[in-house]
Design an enzyme around this catalytic site. Structure first.
Site, PDB file in Angstrom:
ATOM      1  N   ASN A 115       5.936 -55.235 -82.500  1.00 21.50           N
ATOM      2  CA  ASN A 115       4.540 -54.841 -82.740  1.00 21.50           C
ATOM      3  C   ASN A 115       3.676 -55.375 -81.611  1.00 21.50           C
ATOM      4  OD1 ASN A 115       2.153 -54.023 -84.280  1.00 21.50           O
ATOM      5  ND2 ASN A 115       1.838 -56.210 -84.669  1.00 21.50           N
ATOM      6  N   HIS A 118      -0.070 -56.691 -80.772  1.00 20.01           N
ATOM      7  CA  HIS A 118      -1.278 -57.189 -81.445  1.00 20.01           C
ATOM      8  C   HIS A 118      -2.325 -57.514 -80.376  1.00 20.01           C
ATOM      9  CE1 HIS A 118      -3.560 -58.977 -84.693  1.00 20.01           C
ATOM     10  NE2 HIS A 118      -3.862 -59.962 -83.861  1.00 20.01           N
ATOM     11  N   ASN A 125      -1.573 -46.714 -76.560  1.00 20.23           N
ATOM     12  CA  ASN A 125      -0.338 -47.469 -76.259  1.00 20.23           C
ATOM     13  C   ASN A 125       0.881 -46.548 -76.256  1.00 20.23           C
ATOM     14  OD1 ASN A 125      -0.624 -50.524 -75.895  1.00 20.23           O
ATOM     15  ND2 ASN A 125      -2.032 -50.099 -77.579  1.00 20.23           N
ATOM     16  N   GLU A 182      -2.628 -54.611 -72.807  1.00 16.13           N
ATOM     17  CA  GLU A 182      -1.643 -54.048 -73.749  1.00 16.13           C
ATOM     18  C   GLU A 182      -0.820 -52.971 -73.068  1.00 16.13           C
ATOM     19  OE1 GLU A 182      -2.899 -53.009 -77.763  1.00 16.13           O
ATOM     20  OE2 GLU A 182      -4.786 -54.041 -77.410  1.00 16.13           O
ATOM     21  N   GLY A 199      -3.719 -43.729 -80.061  1.00 17.81           N
ATOM     22  CA  GLY A 199      -2.423 -43.547 -79.384  1.00 17.81           C
ATOM     23  C   GLY A 199      -2.386 -43.893 -77.912  1.00 17.81           C
ATOM     24  N   LEU A 201      -1.100 -49.621 -88.881  1.00 16.79           N
ATOM     25  CA  LEU A 201      -1.872 -50.575 -89.673  1.00 16.79           C
ATOM     26  C   LEU A 201      -1.285 -50.880 -91.049  1.00 16.79           C
ATOM     27  CD1 LEU A 201      -5.437 -49.353 -88.668  1.00 16.79           C
ATOM     28  CD2 LEU A 201      -3.961 -51.037 -87.567  1.00 16.79           C
ATOM     29  N   LYS A 202      -0.151 -50.262 -91.362  1.00 18.48           N
ATOM     30  CA  LYS A 202       0.459 -50.530 -92.677  1.00 18.48           C
ATOM     31  C   LYS A 202       1.643 -51.490 -92.503  1.00 18.48           C
ATOM     32  CE  LYS A 202      -1.813 -48.226 -95.695  1.00 18.48           C
ATOM     33  NZ  LYS A 202      -2.418 -46.991 -95.444  1.00 18.48           N
ATOM     34  N   LEU A 203       1.963 -52.190 -93.600  1.00 20.64           N
ATOM     35  CA  LEU A 203       3.132 -53.073 -93.578  1.00 20.64           C
ATOM     36  C   LEU A 203       4.401 -52.218 -93.624  1.00 20.64           C
ATOM     37  CD1 LEU A 203       3.060 -56.178 -93.554  1.00 20.64           C
ATOM     38  CD2 LEU A 203       3.330 -56.141 -96.026  1.00 20.64           C
ATOM     39  N   ILE A 204       5.415 -52.591 -92.862  1.00 23.35           N
ATOM     40  CA  ILE A 204       6.689 -51.867 -92.876  1.00 23.35           C
ATOM     41  C   ILE A 204       7.493 -52.332 -94.098  1.00 23.35           C
ATOM     42  CG2 ILE A 204       8.879 -51.615 -91.588  1.00 23.35           C
ATOM     43  CD1 ILE A 204       6.580 -50.128 -90.239  1.00 23.35           C
TER      44      ILE A 204
END
Ligand code: GAR
Length: 202
Positions: free
Chosen positions: A103, A105, A14, A175, A12, A86-89
């Site tokens: 997002n 990266h 970011n 970032e 966390g 880390l999961k696809l929306i």
């Protein structure tokens, strides 16, 4: 005030960079933090700021991915930020919030992205590629990993690094600058899509 939900999976940092950024205090409100993990550092940070936390997944007390859109609609969101999620929306969420999900990266897309490319996997790939620069990318989210339109990038010299961990450290610093900058521009309505390019107006 821009109403934001942040999606996280890990420590966390970011999320914290967003929450403590002095120029965002009067522009945004993080109304909820979502994670695929029941416990994570990011949830601790959210709780310390008094922000509601929600777990996405299968099982008791979790939001099933098929119900996620309805839950999100209730928050009246202007923007969704994926900060180490880390999961696809789910597709219905991506479609409903078109150009309102971003997002971060930890590399310079379109290189070093895609399924499985997260966290240290990215920095290891960059290290072993012998690339001399790396950086961070903020992009709009579509239904493919790391393929949405690029909004902003910052790069960092890595020509002298001795390990992937050193790359991670340098990129993370960037970032923490880039993500708040993009959120600020979004809140000020300065991000414009012009054909295939995204432009941040000054
Ligand atoms: C960040 O480096 C972020 O760019 C990366 O996960 C880390 C989360 O750190 N995201 C990805 O790799 C997504 N493909 P944080 O939890 O300390 O913000």
């Amino acid at each position: 005030m821009l109403r934001i939900a942040v999606f996280v999976s890990g420590r966390g940092s970011n999320l914290k960079a967003i929450l403590v950024h002095p120029e965002l205090t009067n522009l945004i409100k993080v109304v909820a933090v979502f994670s695929d993990k029941t416990e994570c550092g990011a949830f601790e940070i959210a709780k310390s700021f008094g922000i509601e936390t929600k777990v996405v997944g299968k099982g008791e007390n979790k939001i099933a991915p098929v119900d996620l859109l309805d839950v999100l609609k209730n928050y009246n969101l202007d923007l969704i930020v994926l900060a180490g999620y880390l999961k696809l929306i789910p597709t219905d969420v991506v479609e409903y919030f078109e150009n309102r999900i971003i997002n971060i990266h930890p590399a310079l897309l379109p290189s070093f992205g895609g399924k499985g490319m997260y966290g240290m996997n990215v920095h290891n790939a960059v290290f072993h590629s012998s690339a001399k620069v790396s950086g961070a990318t903020v992009h709009f989210v579509n239904t493919e990993y790391d393929r949405g339109k690029i909004i902003a990038q910052k790069c960092v010299d890595i020509s002298d690094v001795k390990s992937a961990e050193e790359i991670a450290e340098r990129v993370l610093k960037i970032e923490h600058q880039l993500l708040p900058e993009v959120i600020k521009a979004f809140a000020q309505d300065k991000i414009k899509i012009e054909g295939n390019r995204v432009v941040i107006k000054s």
